[in-house]
Design an enzyme around this catalytic site. Structure first.
Site, PDB file in Angstrom:
ATOM      1  N   GLU A 337     -32.199 -34.094  19.739  1.00  0.00           N
ATOM      2  CA  GLU A 337     -31.119 -34.232  20.724  1.00  0.00           C
ATOM      3  C   GLU A 337     -29.952 -35.110  20.259  1.00  0.00           C
ATOM      4  OE1 GLU A 337     -33.376 -33.765  24.955  1.00  0.00           O
ATOM      5  OE2 GLU A 337     -33.806 -35.626  23.899  1.00  0.00           O
TER       6      GLU A 337
HETATM    7  C1  ACM Z   1     -37.853 -34.633  22.907  1.00  0.00           C
HETATM    8  O1  ACM Z   1     -38.521 -34.370  23.939  1.00  0.00           O
HETATM    9  N1  ACM Z   1     -36.571 -34.933  23.026  1.00  0.00           N
HETATM   10  C2  ACM Z   1     -38.454 -34.624  21.590  1.00  0.00           C
END
Ligand code: ACM
Length: 525
Positions: A337
């Site tokens: 992310e």
């Molecule tokens: C995640 O759940 N951002 C690895």
């Protein structure tokens, strides 16, 4: 005549029913084949008799095996409180004829591998053999579950402490079987982490992945950058006081886990999920000004500066210090992310971090996005979100840890009405969490591409160990079974019965579990 026959039939039927009740009740029975073990073993051959653990029982080990001394002591510590015995540990020199538990290192069965074991129970004694102390340790978890649930009590309980006679041969399907605890969103004390370790130990897991750094907190002391914990460790989601582990406390956790043959894998997430570091160290920012501490739950807004040399010097310090605290092979560098890092910056950043990890003598794990970069064959990608990221990893020759969010995220709610947890990946009832096979879930990812499975617990919504337990249980035993037991031997309808029998064990272990309506909970008393 007719009446006589009917009466005879009814009596026989009644007797049969009573017999069925006895054998279906694992804590009262001495039939090894009916033991409600989780994870389910590879093979169980029952002989129908029973061994009774009685006062004066001795644990025997061979001479000159200091590691076995510790394992034997662990077993004694598990059995002493509830039985009220003070079990002696002796060497095998003068073996008595009966009433002993022999823990034996042996290479006689080469099927067993690093963690397998063979358990032979006769009416006179118990023999647990394995090629390694680790195998013996996993077998001890089976002995715990073969005894009545009250064996888990910390106070003396009434016996009898019986185990059915026969033989169990057992070994895991996957070498990596873990759970992740996010101590960054909310901080949890070292005692809470030890409790977590004990809970995963009971189901034969072998990895604890600790998520030690995120936007809301930095949780591990780095001596070359004390501001990370002084500033970055000072808060958490919701604005509470946060906290961090000193290196001394962390080393003690690593040892506590190692004593249970569990490897701690430390994760520092990067280049995103780094606001706590950016708030602590001004030079990590483009304008050399620290960001503000963050206590919300948004993701994807922070990034390290991938074009600053300072960033890599800093990361080398962090990874060097983490390496010194880590006996296991892996350092996890996150990589998920990173929405505000340009792709053309992200790709070389991960490659450079991989070099730093390798230069420090460790291997890298990253979340599935890291497969965008050129990865070494020793690197491992953790699948959580995008199947295409994971299959790209396979095509690059890396192994995959399977943590599909929609199946294996412990922070997903069970049900729209359950309080804790999130639901962006869906609701994960106990059956949904159990009914999948890592080796067939994603086309293009086969068993040989998979290192193992991990169930992560992100902590946006949980603030204490009892809340953690309610998300962990009763799903955790299912993930442990997916990792340990071959897919061909697993079936929800049969598993849910065994899980139902764990209720009394959960109660004695004071586990705050969610009493899912999907499971036929049994009160064995
Ligand atoms: C995640 O759940 N951002 C690895």
């Amino acid at each position: 005549m007719k009446t006589m026959r009917t009466r005879y039939f009814l009596i026989l039927n009644g007797l049969f029913f009573m017999l069925l009740m006895t054998i279906a009740n694992p804590s009262k029975a001495s039939d090894l084949s009916k033991a409600a073990l989780i994870p389910k073993p590879v093979s169980v051959k029952a002989l129908g008799g029973s061994f009774e653990l009685s006062a004066g029982v001795v644990i025997r080990i061979a001479e000159g095996q200091p590691e076995m001394q510790k394992v034997a002591q662990y077993l004694a510590n598990q059995l002493n409180p509830a039985t009220g015995y003070n079990i002696a540990i002796a060497t095998t020199g003068d073996m008595p004829a009966s009433n002993y538990i022999l823990l034996e290192i042996s290479n006689a069965n080469n099927q067993l591998g690093q963690e397998g074991y063979e358990l032979t129970v006769t009416k006179d004694n118990v023999r647990l053999s394995a090629g390694t102390p680790e195998g013996i340790f996993r077998g001890i978890q089976t002995i715990r579950q073969l005894l009545p649930a009250n064996i888990e009590s910390s106070q003396p309980q009434k016996g009898p402490w019986k185990i059915g006679t026969g033989t169990i041969v057992d070994y895991p399907s996957y070498t990596y079987r873990g759970s992740m605890l996010d101590v960054a969103r909310h901080f949890f004390s070292a005692d809470d982490v030890k409790r977590y370790i004990d809970l995963i130990t009971a189901y034969k897991m072998n990895v604890l992945h600790l998520h030690l750094g995120d936007d809301q907190g930095w949780r591990i002391e780095i001596k070359s950058w004390p501001a990370l914990t002084e500033i970055g460790g000072s808060t958490q989601v919701g604005g509470g006081k946060g906290g961090f582990y000193t290196q001394e406390v962390y080393k003690d956790l690593v040892q506590y886990a190692a004593d249970r043959f569990i490897t701690i894998i430390p994760e520092i997430d990067m280049p995103g999920h780094t606001n706590a570091a950016l708030a602590s160290i001004p030079e990590l920012n483009p304008d050399n000004k620290p960001t503000k501490l963050y206590t919300g739950t948004n993701v994807g807004f922070s990034t390290l500066q991938t074009n600053k040399e300072f960033t890599y010097q800093f990361l080398n310090d962090v990874i060097r210090e983490l390496t010194a605290l880590t006996p296991g092979p892996y350092i996890h560098v996150g990589g998920d992310e990173s929405h505000v890092t340009k792709k053309e910056d992200y790709i070389p950043f991960i490659e450079r971090v991989q070099e730093i990890v390798l230069a420090n003598g460790k291997l890298m794990i990253g979340w599935d996005e890291t497969t965008l970069s050129a990865l070494k064959p020793s690197t491992v990608a953790q699948y959580w979100s995008k199947a295409e990221n994971a299959t790209r990893g396979v095509s690059k020759g890396v192994k995959i840890i399977m943590s599909p969010a929609a199946k294996a995220y412990l922070d997903m709610k069970y049900h729209p009405k359950t309080q804790l947890g999130l639901h962006w990946a869906g609701y994960i009832e106990v059956d949904t969490g159990y009914k999948w096979d890592p080796a067939t879930l994603v086309p293009g990812i086969a068993k040989e591409n998979i290192l193992g499975i991990e169930c992560p617990l992100w902590s946006e919504t949980v603030t204490n160990i009892k809340e953690i337990e309610s998300l962990l249980f009763p799903r955790l035993p299912g993930y442990a079974e997916i990792g340990w037991t071959d897919a061909k031997s697993r079936n929800w309808e049969e598993y849910k019965i065994r899980l139902g029998y764990q209720a009394e064990r959960f109660k004695v272990m004071d586990i705050n579990y969610y009493p899912s309506a999907k499971v036929p909970w049994k009160s064995v008393k």
